[in-house]
Motif scaffolding. Structure first.
Motif, PDB file in Angstrom:
ATOM      1  N   PRO A 245      55.468  86.890  65.261  1.00 56.71           N
ATOM      2  CA  PRO A 245      56.455  85.688  65.046  1.00 56.71           C
ATOM      3  C   PRO A 245      57.721  86.882  65.102  1.00 56.71           C
ATOM      4  N   LEU A 246      59.778  86.491  65.864  1.00 55.35           N
ATOM      5  CA  LEU A 246      60.396  86.714  66.846  1.00 55.35           C
ATOM      6  C   LEU A 246      60.570  87.663  65.264  1.00 55.35           C
ATOM      7  N   SER A 247      61.298  89.255  65.115  1.00 53.96           N
ATOM      8  CA  SER A 247      62.250  89.816  64.073  1.00 53.96           C
ATOM      9  C   SER A 247      63.231  88.819  64.091  1.00 53.96           C
ATOM     10  N   SER A 248      64.200  88.216  64.917  1.00 56.85           N
ATOM     11  CA  SER A 248      64.702  87.305  64.371  1.00 56.85           C
ATOM     12  C   SER A 248      64.841  85.826  63.758  1.00 56.85           C
ATOM     13  N   ASN A 249      63.764  85.997  63.430  1.00 58.22           N
ATOM     14  CA  ASN A 249      63.397  84.690  63.014  1.00 58.22           C
ATOM     15  C   ASN A 249      64.478  84.786  61.317  1.00 58.22           C
ATOM     16  N   THR A 250      64.699  83.598  61.384  1.00 54.82           N
ATOM     17  CA  THR A 250      65.064  83.338  59.665  1.00 54.82           C
ATOM     18  C   THR A 250      63.801  83.411  59.019  1.00 54.82           C
ATOM     19  N   PRO A 251      64.123  84.381  57.537  1.00 58.06           N
ATOM     20  CA  PRO A 251      62.927  84.891  56.700  1.00 58.06           C
ATOM     21  C   PRO A 251      62.696  82.661  56.028  1.00 58.06           C
ATOM     22  N   ALA A 252      61.603  82.463  56.159  1.00 57.61           N
ATOM     23  CA  ALA A 252      60.707  80.963  55.171  1.00 57.61           C
ATOM     24  C   ALA A 252      61.440  81.738  54.075  1.00 57.61           C
ATOM     25  N   THR A 253      61.560  80.288  52.778  1.00 56.18           N
ATOM     26  CA  THR A 253      60.660  81.127  51.681  1.00 56.18           C
ATOM     27  C   THR A 253      59.796  80.340  51.214  1.00 56.18           C
ATOM     28  N   ASP A 254      59.084  80.143  52.366  1.00 56.40           N
ATOM     29  CA  ASP A 254      57.784  80.085  52.270  1.00 56.40           C
ATOM     30  C   ASP A 254      56.605  80.424  52.881  1.00 56.40           C
ATOM     31  N   LYS A 255      55.620  80.984  53.474  1.00 57.23           N
ATOM     32  CA  LYS A 255      55.512  81.679  54.774  1.00 57.23           C
ATOM     33  C   LYS A 255      53.790  80.386  54.584  1.00 57.23           C
ATOM     34  N   SER A 256      53.154  80.038  53.606  1.00 59.76           N
ATOM     35  CA  SER A 256      51.694  78.835  53.972  1.00 59.76           C
ATOM     36  C   SER A 256      52.432  77.465  53.217  1.00 59.76           C
ATOM     37  N   VAL A 257      52.007  76.762  53.718  1.00 58.33           N
ATOM     38  CA  VAL A 257      52.960  75.452  53.346  1.00 58.33           C
ATOM     39  C   VAL A 257      51.502  74.993  52.986  1.00 58.33           C
ATOM     40  N   ALA A 258      50.770  74.158  51.794  1.00 56.11           N
ATOM     41  CA  ALA A 258      50.019  73.837  51.467  1.00 56.11           C
ATOM     42  C   ALA A 258      48.769  74.391  52.051  1.00 56.11           C
ATOM     43  N   ASP A 259      48.624  75.967  51.902  1.00 52.25           N
ATOM     44  CA  ASP A 259      46.676  76.273  52.627  1.00 52.25           C
ATOM     45  C   ASP A 259      47.268  75.427  54.005  1.00 52.25           C
ATOM     46  N   LYS A 260      48.610  75.354  55.071  1.00 49.39           N
ATOM     47  CA  LYS A 260      47.680  75.351  56.611  1.00 49.39           C
ATOM     48  C   LYS A 260      48.308  76.240  57.279  1.00 49.39           C
ATOM     49  N   ARG A 261      47.827  76.872  58.449  1.00 49.43           N
ATOM     50  CA  ARG A 261      47.536  78.505  59.308  1.00 49.43           C
ATOM     51  C   ARG A 261      49.175  78.572  59.611  1.00 49.43           C
ATOM     52  N   GLY A 262      49.713  78.841  59.881  1.00 53.33           N
ATOM     53  CA  GLY A 262      50.622  79.237  60.478  1.00 53.33           C
ATOM     54  C   GLY A 262      52.476  77.846  60.725  1.00 53.33           C
ATOM     55  N   VAL A 263      51.558  77.616  59.365  1.00 52.55           N
ATOM     56  CA  VAL A 263      53.338  76.429  58.875  1.00 52.55           C
ATOM     57  C   VAL A 263      53.893  77.738  57.976  1.00 52.55           C
ATOM     58  N   SER A 264      55.435  77.387  57.873  1.00 53.22           N
ATOM     59  CA  SER A 264      56.079  77.545  57.398  1.00 53.22           C
ATOM     60  C   SER A 264      57.386  76.008  57.016  1.00 53.22           C
ATOM     61  N   ALA A 265      58.419  76.568  56.014  1.00 55.42           N
ATOM     62  CA  ALA A 265      59.291  75.837  55.399  1.00 55.42           C
ATOM     63  C   ALA A 265      60.550  77.112  54.385  1.00 55.42           C
ATOM     64  N   TRP A 266      61.535  76.539  55.275  1.00 60.36           N
ATOM     65  CA  TRP A 266      62.471  77.036  54.348  1.00 60.36           C
ATOM     66  C   TRP A 266      63.388  76.034  54.136  1.00 60.36           C
ATOM     67  N   THR A 267      63.957  76.191  52.593  1.00 63.15           N
ATOM     68  CA  THR A 267      64.393  75.495  51.423  1.00 63.15           C
ATOM     69  C   THR A 267      65.714  76.082  50.780  1.00 63.15           C
ATOM     70  N   PHE A 268      67.157  75.356  50.599  1.00 59.68           N
ATOM     71  CA  PHE A 268      68.111  76.147  50.612  1.00 59.68           C
ATOM     72  C   PHE A 268      68.588  74.547  49.633  1.00 59.68           C
ATOM     73  N   ASP A 269      69.949  74.544  49.384  1.00 53.40           N
ATOM     74  CA  ASP A 269      71.091  73.868  49.131  1.00 53.40           C
ATOM     75  C   ASP A 269      71.844  73.814  50.410  1.00 53.40           C
TER      76      ASP A 269
END
Length: 108
Positions: free
Chosen positions: A54-78
């Motif tokens: 992953p690049l250091s410039s990435n926006t930090p994910a709020t969930d780095k392991s979505v549904a136990d799927k490899r490589g899937v991340s999520a960002w959750t916000f209002d």
């Protein structure tokens, strides 16, 4: 917005690399706040000689392991009414210089 760049190192133990970057803009067009979840995935290698970082410039994910799927991340916000936010997401792919690679999507 998507940006890609590739490089090849010279020398005995040469390697090749490719950088892929995305910027996703999310805008709330509603008159009230909304709750948003964005999911994305980074490539995953099953071969030790191929690395994905992953690049250091990435926006930090709020969930780095979505549904136990490899490589899937999520960002959750209002998001407030008419507010816009950006998510930056990308990776560096490295592999031996004497090899070619073929990327394909995993079957669902």
């Amino acid at each position: 917005l998507m940006k890609m760049s590739a490089a090849r190192a010279a020398g005995i133990n040469s390697s090749r690399s490719q950088v892929t970057e995305f910027k996703t803009s999310i805008k709330n067009l509603h008159e009230a706040p909304i709750h948003v979840t964005v999911t994305d995935r980074i490539p995953v290698s099953d071969v030790n000689q191929i690395t994905v970082e992953p690049l250091s410039s990435n926006t930090p994910a709020t969930d780095k392991s979505v549904a136990d799927k490899r490589g899937v991340s999520a960002w959750t916000f209002d998001l407030a009414a008419n507010e816009t936010t950006d998510i930056r997401f990308g990776w560096r792919l490295k592999w031996p210089g004497d090899r070619d690679i073929l990327m394909h999507a995993e079957p669902k």
